[in-house]
Design a protein around this motif. Structure first.
Motif, PDB file in Angstrom:
ATOM      1  N   ARG A 136      -6.592  -1.649  -7.739  1.00  0.00           N
ATOM      2  CA  ARG A 136      -7.455  -1.714  -8.011  1.00  0.00           C
ATOM      3  C   ARG A 136      -8.437  -1.596  -6.721  1.00  0.00           C
ATOM      4  O   ARG A 136      -7.444  -1.626  -5.242  1.00  0.00           O
ATOM      5  CB  ARG A 136      -7.698  -2.975  -7.373  1.00  0.00           C
TER       6      ARG A 136
ATOM      7  N   GLY B  29     -10.270  -1.038  -3.099  1.00  0.00           N
ATOM      8  CA  GLY B  29     -10.129  -1.864  -1.855  1.00  0.00           C
ATOM      9  C   GLY B  29      -9.318  -2.699  -1.551  1.00  0.00           C
ATOM     10  O   GLY B  29      -9.421  -3.466  -0.842  1.00  0.00           O
ATOM     11  N   THR B  30      -8.290  -3.288  -2.765  1.00  0.00           N
ATOM     12  CA  THR B  30      -7.433  -4.002  -2.750  1.00  0.00           C
ATOM     13  C   THR B  30      -5.981  -3.898  -2.473  1.00  0.00           C
ATOM     14  O   THR B  30      -5.830  -2.501  -2.833  1.00  0.00           O
ATOM     15  CB  THR B  30      -7.551  -5.276  -3.808  1.00  0.00           C
TER      16      THR B  30
ATOM     17  N   SER C  76       0.724  -1.404   0.234  1.00  0.00           N
ATOM     18  CA  SER C  76      -0.387  -0.056  -0.358  1.00  0.00           C
ATOM     19  C   SER C  76       0.933   1.340  -0.386  1.00  0.00           C
ATOM     20  O   SER C  76       1.883   1.099   0.572  1.00  0.00           O
ATOM     21  CB  SER C  76      -0.897  -0.190   1.034  1.00  0.00           C
TER      22      SER C  76
ATOM     23  N   SER D 223      -0.432  -4.972  -6.470  1.00  0.00           N
ATOM     24  CA  SER D 223      -0.159  -5.978  -6.370  1.00  0.00           C
ATOM     25  C   SER D 223       0.932  -6.140  -7.730  1.00  0.00           C
ATOM     26  O   SER D 223       1.084  -4.432  -8.133  1.00  0.00           O
ATOM     27  CB  SER D 223      -1.156  -7.111  -6.645  1.00  0.00           C
TER      28      SER D 223
END
Length: 310
Positions: free
Chosen positions: A54, A56-57, A20, A60
């Motif tokens: 994406r 809310g995720t 994040s 990656s």
């Protein structure tokens, strides 16, 4: 034209490690907008996306981002080594602990707790994987230390044995074998068996039967330990596992008993391993020592090895 600096590489590696922008910005002591802007410039300069975004995720890595982050980490380590006096080893900033999936519920939490207390300035992350993935991660330098069974490892790996486990037979309470305090592989060879579908795990179990001249009958190959326990608890066969928890119910509420398998050939070492020997007094050497003390089970009947009477 923008040329990437070591700081840009550090930004990329931090975002890859933390997943994040906010956590990476806090670790780097920069603002989140500044980090976001820098990351956009890096991707624009490279002409490709490094991260999948994406809502809310966690962020990656893309396949290209994974390769770039791996190369960037090596570059940062080389730069740190150049700046260190007398070519000393670079300061380790993160520690990646791998764990075999069936062992993770027993060892991962205490391992993280002890390592974070011992190394408050390090980022300690974990990977829960199967045997083949753990070995690959160690070989490629993506995992520093791993807790696993001693299967499929060659002489290039350092091992620290922390336990020797006997497998357990998982049965319904009304099964005719459930009255025994221990069982042999010969007794189990006559029963339909529920084994793990993990490649090296099932190969190892079949090899044990074969070494005794036995041909087992497999009724199911389970995708996870809980699926294995559920199948055994519902009478689909006798489950065999080295990592069955000391509880008397499966996920679906069915009663189940664990009985140790007494054949000495079935004992399997649980180890902490690294690829190559850590340098004395290094972070890896200290971490290996901490884990070996933390994860070594107490006397039989408690700790990592479940009691057969529970």
């Amino acid at each position: 034209m923008l040329y990437l600096t070591l700081r840009h590489y550090e930004y990329t590696c931090a975002v890859a490690q933390h997943g994040s922008l906010s956590a990476a910005a806090q670790a780097l002591n920069v603002s989140q907008p500044a980090l976001s802007t820098a990351l956009a410039r890096i991707e624009d300069h490279l002409g490709q996306a490094l991260f999948v975004r994406r809502r809310g995720t966690p962020l990656s890595l893309t396949p290209q981002g994974r390769d770039f982050a791996k190369a960037a980490q090596k570059l940062l380590q080389q730069a740190s080594r150049l700046e260190a006096p007398d070519g000393a080893s670079p300061v380790v900033q993160n520690l990646v602990i791998g764990c075999f999936s069936d062992l993770a519920p027993f060892v991962l939490a205490p391992a993280l707790r002890e390592l974070r207390q011992a190394f408050p300035d390090l980022t300690v992350t974990t990977k829960t994987l199967g045997f083949a993935q753990l070995i690959s991660g160690l070989l490629q330098g993506e995992i520093d230390l791993a807790v696993t069974y001693d299967l499929g490892l060659d002489a290039g790996f350092t091992r620290q044995v922390i336990d020797n486990r006997a497998p357990l037979a998982l049965l319904t309470p009304d099964h005719e074998l459930a009255r025994h305090s221990s069982l042999s592989l010969a007794q189990l060879a006559r029963e339909p068996l529920v084994l793990s579908q993990e490649g090296l795990s099932v190969q190892h179990m079949l090899a044990l039967f074969k070494s005794l001249g036995l041909t087992p009958r497999i009724s199911h190959r389970a995708a996870s330990l809980e699926v294995l326990r559920s199948l055994a608890a519902n009478g689909e066969g006798v489950g065999i596992s080295y990592s069955a928890p000391p509880i008397t119910q499966s996920y679906d509420g069915k009663a189940i008993v664990n009985i140790p398998i007494r054949d000495s050939c079935a004992l399997e070492p649980v180890i902490i391993t690294s690829h190559g020997a850590p340098k004395p007094d290094s972070v890896l050497a200290r971490a290996l020592d901490i884990l070996s003390k933390t994860l070594r089970p107490p006397p039989p009947g408690a700790g990592l090895r479940p009691s057969a009477d529970e």
